[in-house]
Design an enzyme around this catalytic site. Sequence first.
Site, short mmCIF file in Angstrom:
data_model
loop_
_atom_site.label_atom_id
_atom_site.label_comp_id
_atom_site.label_asym_id
_atom_site.label_seq_id
_atom_site.Cartn_x
_atom_site.Cartn_y
_atom_site.Cartn_z
N ASP A 1 48.77 -3.49 -132.41
CA ASP A 1 48.95 -3.43 -130.96
C ASP A 1 50.29 -4.10 -130.75
O ASP A 1 50.41 -5.33 -130.88
CB ASP A 1 47.83 -4.21 -130.24
CG ASP A 1 47.99 -4.11 -128.73
OD1 ASP A 1 49.13 -4.20 -128.25
OD2 ASP A 1 46.98 -3.94 -128.03
N HIS A 2 51.31 -3.30 -130.45
CA HIS A 2 52.66 -3.89 -130.53
C HIS A 2 52.88 -5.01 -129.51
O HIS A 2 53.78 -5.83 -129.68
CB HIS A 2 53.75 -2.80 -130.44
CG HIS A 2 54.02 -2.31 -129.06
ND1 HIS A 2 53.24 -1.37 -128.43
CD2 HIS A 2 55.00 -2.62 -128.17
CE1 HIS A 2 53.73 -1.13 -127.22
NE2 HIS A 2 54.80 -1.87 -127.04
N HIS B 1 46.66 -3.13 -124.72
CA HIS B 1 47.65 -4.16 -124.39
C HIS B 1 47.13 -5.15 -123.34
O HIS B 1 47.26 -6.37 -123.49
CB HIS B 1 48.95 -3.52 -123.86
CG HIS B 1 49.52 -2.47 -124.78
ND1 HIS B 1 49.42 -2.53 -126.14
CD2 HIS B 1 50.22 -1.32 -124.51
CE1 HIS B 1 50.03 -1.47 -126.68
NE2 HIS B 1 50.51 -0.72 -125.70
C1 BG6 Z 1 52.67 2.21 -125.54
C2 BG6 Z 1 52.17 3.27 -124.61
O1 BG6 Z 1 51.63 1.67 -126.31
O2 BG6 Z 1 53.26 1.17 -124.77
C3 BG6 Z 1 53.27 3.79 -123.72
O3 BG6 Z 1 51.63 4.34 -125.38
C4 BG6 Z 1 53.95 2.66 -122.99
O4 BG6 Z 1 52.77 4.72 -122.77
C5 BG6 Z 1 54.37 1.59 -123.99
O5 BG6 Z 1 55.10 3.17 -122.33
C6 BG6 Z 1 54.90 0.36 -123.29
O6 BG6 Z 1 55.44 -0.51 -124.25
P1 BG6 Z 1 56.57 -1.53 -123.88
O7 BG6 Z 1 56.77 -2.33 -125.14
O8 BG6 Z 1 57.76 -0.74 -123.47
O9 BG6 Z 1 56.01 -2.34 -122.75
#
Ligand code: BG6
Length: 520
Positions: free
Chosen positions: A207-208, A270
Amino acid sequence: MTLALRDAPAAEANPFRGSQDGNSHKVDACSIVIFGASGDLTKRKLLPALYNLSLDGFLPSPTSIVGVARKPLPDDDFRAQMKEGIQQFSRRRPANEAAWNELASRLHYISADFSDAGSYEKLRADLESVEKRNGTPPNRLFYLAIPPEFIAVAISNLTKSGLLARSNGNWSRVIVEKPFGIDLESARQLNRQLQQYATEKQIYRIDHYLGKETVQNLLVFRFANGIFEPIWNQKYVDHVQITVAETVGVEGRAGYFDKAGVTRDIIQNHVLQLLSLVAMEPPVAFDADAVRDEKVKVLRSLRPIRESEVQILTSRAQYAGGASGGKTVPGYLQEPGIPPESTTETYAAIHCAVDNWRWSGVPFFLRSGKRLARRATEIAIQFKAPPHLLFRGPAQARMEPNVLTLRIQPDEGISIKFTSKVPGPAPVLQPVRMDFLYGTSFGVEPPEAYERLLLDAAAGDSTLFTRADEVEAAWSFITPILDTWKSLGIADLDTYGSGTWGPRSADDLIARSGRAWRRV
Ligand code: BG6
């Protein structure tokens, strides 16, 4: 997870970290094998992350990086594509040929069909020959950046071909990209399939958000300071708002997004991860299991939302056309690839309760949406008013609640709003802010989330990855909401203008508890 204090530079520059599978306490040289190498993620995120790790000297030598995809492609063509990706998306561009050449020399491409068991013999032979050529020991980190329906088959084939076997102190691990299932049942099934072929300690569900510096700092903020924890509970906190707002629309991902919706795409993973970090109890140690034991308890404490409560405690909507970033943009149903009768939500808000001792009676309001007024991810903790008000009349009118805001992105930082006296003879009060800004305090650009996560997986540290029970607990909370929405069809589906702060039904949702959304 190992953290170094600022006054210990030698430890900081050293890529040694915690390990939980007992093989090593450092980042070993390994092969990072990316399935789905022709996809967007590889070019936009993974290769730029590896490039930056290489620049910082964090990729131990001799590490090999191997892209795997179906189409045959010479190594040099793959290198050229990846260089282009780095030039376009890396936080640091290839400044000189030497830095790029260093990475390129370790970069290879193998063509294989990850859904075909027959391909894995060739994959294994090709990988062994890359390892032999580069002198890389057979430690393998497989990154499955492939559609979810292929994950189980890829892991089963990796196991059957012996590529996931561990021997002679060498290790094999697998990183699984989201989406992890589409509901509770499919997530359980995927967990069962994965655990049939690999141990939980070999599986890294990514989960980045957990790799973001500001998210990691949440734990440090809460547990490395003595002054916040005593007030971090129902006695002092009035409510918590967690916002993940984006200005982008579906951006060419119509096929994926229309099946997912913002709740599956962002809230189930997230946002609930942010919630669990904000609400968890102090772990007994700073290691993968201790931290995740506490996070999962929070997710299990989420009060289920019954079918009859869904229309009161949730809001969902689709964006209509409008102006965003100075441009006129189409509504969701007019986006290319979106069926005109789609009921997929691009915005969702949920009023939830964490039923435990610490948070009893404290509402948590979650919201996320595409095409909102501003890109902003933040956690705002609003505190209760003082028990007795000394300042009355016009002075009192200017008093606002204390709010502690953890700004995850952009303008990364933490701020505290409190009331102050305006200089002068009259008792005039005014809210003011005390700000901490990462940029100003540290003067360096934080690394990208994928840099940290790739390094942790290579080090065998899964603190910042989600465990099977966490994913299932999150789906247990979300799935009944999705099921009710599905049965309601368009009955409660609201709309909001692109470039606004979301639908009226979300304002009503929070207003029912006597509160209002923050304008972030
Ligand atoms: C991803 C989603 O996990 O996270 C995307 O699939 C979203 O839809 C993105 O835009 C948002 O990531 P960040 O790091 O730009 O907040």
